[in-house]
Design a protein around this motif. Structure first.
Motif, short mmCIF file in Angstrom:
data_model
loop_
_atom_site.label_atom_id
_atom_site.label_comp_id
_atom_site.label_asym_id
_atom_site.label_seq_id
_atom_site.Cartn_x
_atom_site.Cartn_y
_atom_site.Cartn_z
N ASN A 282 -15.57 -72.09 60.49
CA ASN A 282 -15.32 -73.90 60.50
C ASN A 282 -14.38 -74.93 60.50
O ASN A 282 -13.56 -74.05 59.52
CB ASN A 282 -16.80 -73.78 59.69
CG ASN A 282 -17.55 -74.96 59.38
OD1 ASN A 282 -16.44 -75.98 59.84
ND2 ASN A 282 -18.77 -75.15 59.53
N ARG A 283 -14.40 -75.90 60.88
CA ARG A 283 -13.26 -76.48 60.43
C ARG A 283 -12.85 -76.89 59.33
O ARG A 283 -11.98 -76.77 58.55
CB ARG A 283 -12.53 -77.33 61.87
CG ARG A 283 -12.62 -77.38 62.95
CD ARG A 283 -12.27 -78.25 64.04
NE ARG A 283 -13.70 -79.04 63.44
CZ ARG A 283 -13.71 -80.29 63.88
NH1 ARG A 283 -12.46 -80.60 64.77
NH2 ARG A 283 -14.75 -80.64 64.23
N SER A 284 -13.85 -76.84 58.52
CA SER A 284 -14.15 -77.73 57.07
C SER A 284 -14.47 -76.29 56.21
O SER A 284 -13.65 -77.04 54.80
CB SER A 284 -15.41 -78.15 56.65
OG SER A 284 -16.64 -77.04 56.21
N THR A 285 -13.44 -75.29 56.10
CA THR A 285 -12.86 -74.49 54.89
C THR A 285 -11.93 -74.33 55.10
O THR A 285 -10.99 -74.87 55.92
CB THR A 285 -13.87 -72.85 55.65
OG1 THR A 285 -12.63 -72.49 56.45
CG2 THR A 285 -14.91 -72.61 56.15
N ASP A 286 -11.63 -74.00 53.55
CA ASP A 286 -10.16 -73.86 53.08
C ASP A 286 -9.28 -72.77 53.75
O ASP A 286 -8.48 -72.92 53.11
CB ASP A 286 -10.24 -74.01 51.59
CG ASP A 286 -11.48 -72.68 50.92
OD1 ASP A 286 -12.35 -72.32 51.78
OD2 ASP A 286 -10.65 -73.26 49.60
N GLU B 242 -8.43 -73.95 56.97
CA GLU B 242 -7.12 -74.49 56.59
C GLU B 242 -5.42 -73.64 56.95
O GLU B 242 -4.61 -73.53 56.62
CB GLU B 242 -7.20 -75.17 55.60
CG GLU B 242 -6.09 -76.51 55.44
CD GLU B 242 -6.50 -77.20 53.88
OE1 GLU B 242 -5.33 -78.20 54.04
OE2 GLU B 242 -7.45 -77.13 54.18
N GLU C 189 -10.50 -75.62 69.51
CA GLU C 189 -11.37 -76.90 68.86
C GLU C 189 -13.06 -76.56 69.85
O GLU C 189 -12.62 -76.37 70.53
CB GLU C 189 -10.82 -77.76 68.82
CG GLU C 189 -11.92 -78.75 67.65
CD GLU C 189 -11.32 -80.32 67.82
OE1 GLU C 189 -12.24 -81.32 66.75
OE2 GLU C 189 -10.10 -80.66 67.84
N THR D 91 -17.40 -77.64 65.57
CA THR D 91 -17.63 -77.65 64.53
C THR D 91 -16.58 -76.61 64.14
O THR D 91 -16.41 -76.43 62.60
CB THR D 91 -18.90 -77.25 63.95
OG1 THR D 91 -19.21 -75.97 63.98
CG2 THR D 91 -19.97 -78.15 63.68
N HIS D 92 -16.18 -75.70 65.40
CA HIS D 92 -15.30 -74.87 64.36
C HIS D 92 -13.55 -74.54 65.23
O HIS D 92 -13.63 -75.29 66.43
CB HIS D 92 -16.32 -73.58 64.56
CG HIS D 92 -17.02 -73.26 63.40
ND1 HIS D 92 -18.48 -74.47 63.44
CD2 HIS D 92 -16.58 -71.60 62.75
CE1 HIS D 92 -19.15 -72.98 62.83
NE2 HIS D 92 -19.06 -72.35 62.45
N TRP D 93 -13.26 -74.22 64.47
CA TRP D 93 -11.68 -73.36 65.22
C TRP D 93 -12.13 -71.86 65.91
O TRP D 93 -12.45 -71.09 65.30
CB TRP D 93 -10.54 -73.47 64.16
CG TRP D 93 -10.20 -74.42 63.90
CD1 TRP D 93 -10.19 -75.14 62.81
CD2 TRP D 93 -9.46 -75.39 64.45
NE1 TRP D 93 -9.28 -76.43 62.86
CE2 TRP D 93 -8.82 -76.77 63.63
CE3 TRP D 93 -9.15 -75.73 66.31
CZ2 TRP D 93 -8.49 -77.80 64.06
CZ3 TRP D 93 -8.09 -76.23 66.58
CH2 TRP D 93 -7.66 -77.50 65.84
#
Length: 161
Positions: A54-58, A61, A126, A129-131
């Protein structure tokens, strides 16, 4: 006509999968890890795998910033490890009671995982919502044991013959 979220989830929970913990580390952000079941082989030559994050996870990142990660395939005895890394706890708490060491590429490698694959990021795509992160496998460690499986919203184990 596209299916709704619940129909999609109901169908996907019927796909049995192994359970992994994906880890990474950078000097700036430290160690990060998360449970992931979206993992697959991609290529034998060169050896490549993919994980969906998920793109929002640390954790995602840090993977993309550091350009390396490890996929730790969990054993049937590691349900608690899966739960610990699944969210709801800090990164410090996730690593607190799990034996690990820094791998050759710098990512945390879980000492008791069934297998660990250390990868360098070669591509990211991309997708919603995910990479989708494709990694070239640089180091592998395999151990004996049975895999932890997830099916129909519950952990499962292989049946003994």
């Amino acid at each position: 006509m596209a299916v709704n979220d619940q129909e999609f989830k109901n169908a996907l929970k019927l796909w049995a999968s192994g359970v992994t913990v994906v880890t990474s580390k950078t000097e700036q952000h430290g160690i990060k890890g998360m449970t992931a079941t979206s993992f697959s082989s991609v290529s034998l030559e060169p050896p490549q795998i993919l994980v969906c994050i998920n793109r929002s996870t640390d954790t995602g990142e840090v993977m993309l910033e550091g350009k390396h990660f490890a996929v730790n395939i969990l054993t049937a005895e590691q349900q608690q490890v899966s739960n610990q890394f699944a969210g709801g706890s800090s990164q410090e708490e996730r690593f607190a009671n799990v034996a690990w060491h820094e791998g050759a590429l710098g990512s945390p490698v879980l000492d008791e995982a069934l297998a660990s694959l250390e990868c360098k990021v070669v591509q990211q795509v991309e997708a919603g919502t995910h990479w989708v992160v494709i990694g070239q496998v640089e180091e592998v460690c395999c151990r004996s044991g049975e895999p932890l499986l997830y099916f129909d919203s519950a952990y499962r184990e292989l049946a003994t013959r």
